[in-house]
Scaffold this active site. Structure first.
Site, PDB file in Angstrom:
ATOM      1  N   GLY A  32       0.827  -1.211   0.000  1.00 43.12           N
ATOM      2  CA  GLY A  32       0.000   0.000   0.000  1.00 43.12           C
ATOM      3  C   GLY A  32       0.853   1.249   0.000  1.00 43.12           C
ATOM      4  N   ALA A  33       1.830   1.304  -0.937  1.00 44.02           N
ATOM      5  CA  ALA A  33       2.892   2.299  -0.836  1.00 44.02           C
ATOM      6  C   ALA A  33       2.688   3.539  -1.684  1.00 44.02           C
ATOM      7  CB  ALA A  33       4.224   1.644  -1.214  1.00 44.02           C
ATOM      8  N   ASN A  34       1.568   3.664  -2.408  1.00 43.50           N
ATOM      9  CA  ASN A  34       1.432   4.799  -3.311  1.00 43.50           C
ATOM     10  C   ASN A  34       0.846   6.052  -2.652  1.00 43.50           C
ATOM     11  OD1 ASN A  34      -1.071   2.940  -3.741  1.00 43.50           O
ATOM     12  ND2 ASN A  34      -1.785   4.987  -4.308  1.00 43.50           N
ATOM     13  N   GLY A  36      -0.465   7.999   1.514  1.00 43.38           N
ATOM     14  CA  GLY A  36      -0.626   7.924   2.963  1.00 43.38           C
ATOM     15  C   GLY A  36       0.591   7.450   3.720  1.00 43.38           C
ATOM     16  N   GLY A  38       2.002   4.555   3.786  1.00 43.41           N
ATOM     17  CA  GLY A  38       2.929   3.775   2.988  1.00 43.41           C
ATOM     18  C   GLY A  38       3.900   4.648   2.219  1.00 43.41           C
ATOM     19  N   SER A 157      -4.261  -0.733  14.372  1.00 42.41           N
ATOM     20  CA  SER A 157      -4.982   0.500  14.679  1.00 42.41           C
ATOM     21  C   SER A 157      -5.409   0.462  16.143  1.00 42.41           C
ATOM     22  CB  SER A 157      -6.222   0.601  13.781  1.00 42.41           C
ATOM     23  OG  SER A 157      -7.158   1.533  14.268  1.00 42.41           O
ATOM     24  N   TYR A 182     -14.105  -3.728  10.457  1.00 40.06           N
ATOM     25  CA  TYR A 182     -12.784  -3.094  10.428  1.00 40.06           C
ATOM     26  C   TYR A 182     -12.035  -3.417  11.716  1.00 40.06           C
ATOM     27  CZ  TYR A 182      -9.089   0.420  10.253  1.00 40.06           C
ATOM     28  OH  TYR A 182      -7.857   1.049  10.251  1.00 40.06           O
TER      29      TYR A 182
END
Length: 313
Positions: A32-34, A36, A38, A157, A182
């Site tokens: 999820g690096a693209n 936020g 990440g 979280s 979640y």
């Protein structure tokens, strides 16, 4: 590892310079690096000299993130690869492309969307946040064991404290709540990472399993998942109460790189309610330490993903 309570606190970049040493020669995979957390994690690791593989679900967005990073750090070693954690076939394909790895940062996630399912038919939040990362970790474990100071960093979280595993309705087919499921997925992250630590230690494998959470940080996660009134509320509270993504990324950065980090530790912000601040050791929900619960979740995760992690409990 936390900043001094008195005096003016440093910026995130100053804190990194003071607390994290060079990562030259080490290879990191960040899911999820693209955007936020990440993207901020990748940005900091690149500045520290690491080789960083950015995994992204959407290749176009990944390339745009890569262009941004290379504009800032033209000499850094970044690479984009496609990984869809909502598809276990994609997880296997990606894992086969990884030749060497020192640190896996399980950062990607989805937050409070309308009910959806993965390609294999599992509830989306559990499927992406836990099962996809469970499978990825298992598939990369042998390579991590061959790396330098191998680590698995699992990002959870504070909402894990509202979670439990709904074994009687694991995928929300009978009753679905965005927040409840979640919280289940984030609780599963904690249970898994703690059990992974226990099994690594029991089998004398020199990999650290470490947890982190970002506190209340403003990222696209709050806007890409929730809809309607929930999305509007997230947007308003982000402006009023949230810290920025760079600050939110510090706990996972420290978990991934800090010299004094111990396997089984959990890092979060040092401020009130663990919502803001600099990294410090925090405590998980007590029930996340339940060994029987952990074994049950581990066994069902192996069954659902088809990935067996050969670590005796």
């Amino acid at each position: 590892m936390s900043s001094e309570p008195d005096g003016e606190k440093p910026s995130a970049s100053t804190w990194i310079a003071d607390h994290i040493s060079s990562q030259v020669g080490r290879t990191f995979v960040v899911t999820g690096a693209n955007s936020g957390l990440g993207l901020e994690t990748v940005r900091a690791l690149g500045a520290l000299g690491a080789n960083v593989i950015l995994t992204v679900r959407d290749e176009g967005r990944g390339i745009r993130a890569l262009d941004e990073l290379r504009g800032e750090q033209p000499e850094a070693r970044f690479e984009v690869r496609v990984l869809d954690l909502a598809d276990l076939d994609s997880v296997r394909t990606f894992a086969d492309t990884v030749e060497e790895i020192d640190v896996l940062v399980n950062n990607a996630g989805v937050m409070m969307p309308p009910r959806g399912t993965t390609k294999q038919g599992y509830e989306l939040q559990l499927g992406v946040n836990h099962l996809g990362h469970f499978a990825l970790t298992g598939l990369l474990l042998d390579k991590l064991a061959q790396g330098e100071d191998g680590r698995v960093v699992t990002v959870s979280s504070t909402l894990h404290k509202r979670g439990r595993i709904h074994f009687d309705d694991l995928h929300g087919e009978s009753a679905y709540s965005r927040t409840k499921f979640y919280a289940q997925s984030k609780f599963a992250n904690v249970v898994f990472a703690l059990e992974l630590n226990r099994r690594l230690r029991a089998n004398a494998i020199p990999i650290r399993s470490v947890l982190a959470h970002p506190g209340y940080s403003a990222t696209n996660l709050q806007s890409s998942g929730p809809t309607g009134v929930g999305k509007l509320m997230m947007k308003a509270t982000n402006k009023l109460f949230a810290q920025d993504a760079m600050m939110g990324a510090l706990p996972q950065l420290y978990a991934a790189t800090g010299a004094d980090v111990e396997s089984g530790q959990f890092y979060g912000p040092d401020g009130r309610g663990e919502s803001k601040g600099f990294p410090t050791v925090v405590e998980p929900l007590d029930s996340a330490r339940d060994r029987e619960l952990a074994k049950r979740l581990w066994d069902i995760s192996e069954e659902l993903t088809g990935v067996r992690i050969p670590l005796a409990p």
